[in-house]
Scaffold this motif. Structure first.
Motif, short mmCIF file in Angstrom:
data_model
loop_
_atom_site.label_atom_id
_atom_site.label_comp_id
_atom_site.label_asym_id
_atom_site.label_seq_id
_atom_site.Cartn_x
_atom_site.Cartn_y
_atom_site.Cartn_z
N GLU A 1 81.03 51.26 31.55
CA GLU A 1 80.22 50.24 30.90
C GLU A 1 81.04 49.52 29.83
O GLU A 1 81.99 50.06 29.27
CB GLU A 1 78.98 50.85 30.26
CG GLU A 1 78.15 51.73 31.18
CD GLU A 1 78.53 53.18 31.06
OE1 GLU A 1 79.73 53.48 31.00
OE2 GLU A 1 77.61 54.03 31.03
N THR A 2 80.64 48.28 29.53
CA THR A 2 81.38 47.46 28.56
C THR A 2 81.38 48.10 27.18
O THR A 2 82.42 48.18 26.52
CB THR A 2 80.76 46.05 28.49
OG1 THR A 2 80.83 45.44 29.78
CG2 THR A 2 81.50 45.18 27.48
N VAL B 1 85.26 42.51 25.56
CA VAL B 1 85.42 43.02 26.92
C VAL B 1 84.46 42.30 27.85
O VAL B 1 83.27 42.19 27.57
CB VAL B 1 85.16 44.55 26.97
CG1 VAL B 1 85.27 45.05 28.40
CG2 VAL B 1 86.14 45.28 26.07
N MET B 2 85.00 41.81 28.96
CA MET B 2 84.22 41.22 30.05
C MET B 2 84.65 41.89 31.35
O MET B 2 85.71 42.51 31.39
CB MET B 2 84.46 39.70 30.12
CG MET B 2 84.02 38.93 28.89
SD MET B 2 84.42 37.17 29.06
CE MET B 2 86.23 37.25 29.02
N PRO B 3 83.87 41.77 32.39
CA PRO B 3 84.28 42.39 33.66
C PRO B 3 85.61 41.89 34.20
O PRO B 3 86.25 42.58 34.99
CB PRO B 3 83.13 42.01 34.61
CG PRO B 3 81.95 41.83 33.73
CD PRO B 3 82.49 41.23 32.47
N THR B 4 86.04 40.69 33.78
CA THR B 4 87.28 40.13 34.29
C THR B 4 88.42 40.11 33.28
O THR B 4 89.50 39.60 33.59
CB THR B 4 87.05 38.69 34.78
OG1 THR B 4 86.47 37.92 33.72
CG2 THR B 4 86.11 38.67 35.97
N ASP C 1 74.43 47.62 29.51
CA ASP C 1 75.11 46.62 28.69
C ASP C 1 74.11 45.67 28.04
O ASP C 1 74.30 45.24 26.90
CB ASP C 1 76.12 45.83 29.53
CG ASP C 1 77.37 46.63 29.83
OD1 ASP C 1 77.62 47.60 29.11
OD2 ASP C 1 78.09 46.28 30.79
N LEU C 2 73.05 45.33 28.76
CA LEU C 2 72.02 44.46 28.19
C LEU C 2 71.35 45.14 27.01
O LEU C 2 71.11 44.52 25.97
CB LEU C 2 70.99 44.12 29.27
CG LEU C 2 69.84 43.20 28.84
CD1 LEU C 2 70.38 41.82 28.44
CD2 LEU C 2 68.83 43.06 29.98
N MET C 3 71.03 46.42 27.15
CA MET C 3 70.41 47.17 26.06
C MET C 3 71.35 47.33 24.87
O MET C 3 70.91 47.42 23.73
CB MET C 3 69.96 48.54 26.57
CG MET C 3 68.87 48.48 27.62
SD MET C 3 68.46 50.09 28.32
CE MET C 3 67.75 50.90 26.89
N ALA C 4 72.68 47.36 25.15
CA ALA C 4 73.66 47.49 24.07
C ALA C 4 74.01 46.15 23.43
O ALA C 4 74.79 46.10 22.48
CB ALA C 4 74.94 48.15 24.60
N GLY C 5 73.46 45.04 23.95
CA GLY C 5 73.68 43.72 23.36
C GLY C 5 74.85 42.95 23.93
O GLY C 5 75.19 41.88 23.41
N LEU D 1 75.59 40.64 26.25
CA LEU D 1 74.85 39.76 27.14
C LEU D 1 75.73 39.14 28.23
O LEU D 1 75.30 39.01 29.38
CB LEU D 1 74.18 38.65 26.32
CG LEU D 1 73.20 39.13 25.22
CD1 LEU D 1 72.60 37.94 24.51
CD2 LEU D 1 72.12 40.01 25.82
N VAL D 2 76.95 38.75 27.87
CA VAL D 2 77.83 38.11 28.86
C VAL D 2 78.17 39.08 29.99
O VAL D 2 78.05 38.76 31.18
CB VAL D 2 79.12 37.60 28.19
CG1 VAL D 2 80.08 37.05 29.24
CG2 VAL D 2 78.80 36.52 27.16
N SER D 3 78.59 40.29 29.62
CA SER D 3 78.93 41.29 30.62
C SER D 3 77.71 41.69 31.44
O SER D 3 77.78 41.88 32.66
CB SER D 3 79.53 42.54 29.96
OG SER D 3 80.75 42.23 29.34
N SER D 4 76.57 41.82 30.76
CA SER D 4 75.35 42.21 31.46
C SER D 4 74.96 41.17 32.51
O SER D 4 74.64 41.53 33.65
CB SER D 4 74.21 42.39 30.46
OG SER D 4 72.99 42.61 31.11
#
Length: 252
Positions: free
Chosen positions: A28-29, A52-55, A217-221, A223-226
């Protein structure tokens, strides 16, 4: 000042290498960012920043150059590597590893290919397909046919992904093969429940880890990665659904 700059570069390199391994392995991010910042703090760099982003990963330390970027092009699922990196980061936090030793261990993890052979992965996917059929209240009579359809579909996904480096296209073709195979079993009079065979067979293709990581990731804030992971999961699910729908359309 020169030694400080050199040490900062070494710390940034170790942090980026650890983050790269984790992100490529399905972590996870927020876990990647937390691990990188803890490693930096353990080596005396208290004020570090990571994005950190997926890419890709961007990492920097206050007042010290350079800010570095690492691109992530390949992503898979290898939770063993994530666990090993976490274990090494705990040793770093406990002061048991120098920067040089930590970098060497992370390099060994990055280059290691401790994955199960393809035949074993296909066998596991095939058996999982049959088990999912039973879990979704299918009949034991269809267990063997779900095993065949699931194993054939996973084999096609591996083959098509090596042939064409487009993940969604490979998953679409794999689900199409599953749909056609399942229909042939019903048409020939061997299988009993088409829907249960298809559902059980496509489960190994479902992006469960992506969906879980997107929600966490959404719950951790983050947003971009989520949103990006959620979009990837949606496209994967759409490819699987489209393959099944088209195969059923051809069948009928």
């Amino acid at each position: 000042m020169k030694n400080s700059h050199t040490d900062a570069n070494a710390v940034v390199d170790v942090c980026l290498l650890a983050g790269k391994i984790m992100l490529q392995s399905g972590a996870e991010t927020y876990r990647v960012e937390d691990t990188m910042m803890r490693i930096a703090a353990s080596y005396g760099m208290e004020h570090s920043h990571s994005f950190v982003m997926p890419t890709g990963i961007i990492f920097s330390i206050d007042g010290l150059d350079p800010t570095k970027l690492v691109r992530i092009t390949d992503r898979s699922t290898d939770l063993h590597k994530v666990a090993v990196v976490n274990s090494i980061s705990r040793k770093i936090s406990a002061g048991e590893l120098t920067i040089k030793d930590a970098h060497q261990q992370f390099k060994q993890i990055e280059t290691a290919h401790e994955v199960y052979p393809i035949w074993f992965q296909i066998l596991a996917a095939a058996l999982a397909s049959g088990c999912f059929l039973i879990m979704f209240q299918g009949q034991w009579h269809d267990f063997f046919y779900a095993v065949i359809a699931g194993g054939l579909g996973y084999t096609c996904m591996v083959y098509f992904h090596d042939l064409v480096k487009i993940k969604f296209f490979a998953e679409f073709l794999a689900s199409f093969v599953i749909g056609m195979t399942s229909f042939l079993f019903i048409w020939a009079g061997f299988g009993l429940e088409l829907d249960k065979i298809i559902i059980g067979s496509v489960m190994p293709l479902v992006p469960g880890l992506l969906i879980t990581n997107a929600v966490r990731d959404l719950m951790a804030g983050h947003l971009v990665s989520s949103l990006s992971k959620g979009a990837e999961a949606f496209l994967t699910a759409f490819a699987i659904g489209a393959g099944i729908a088209i195969s059923i359309g051809f069948s009928f």
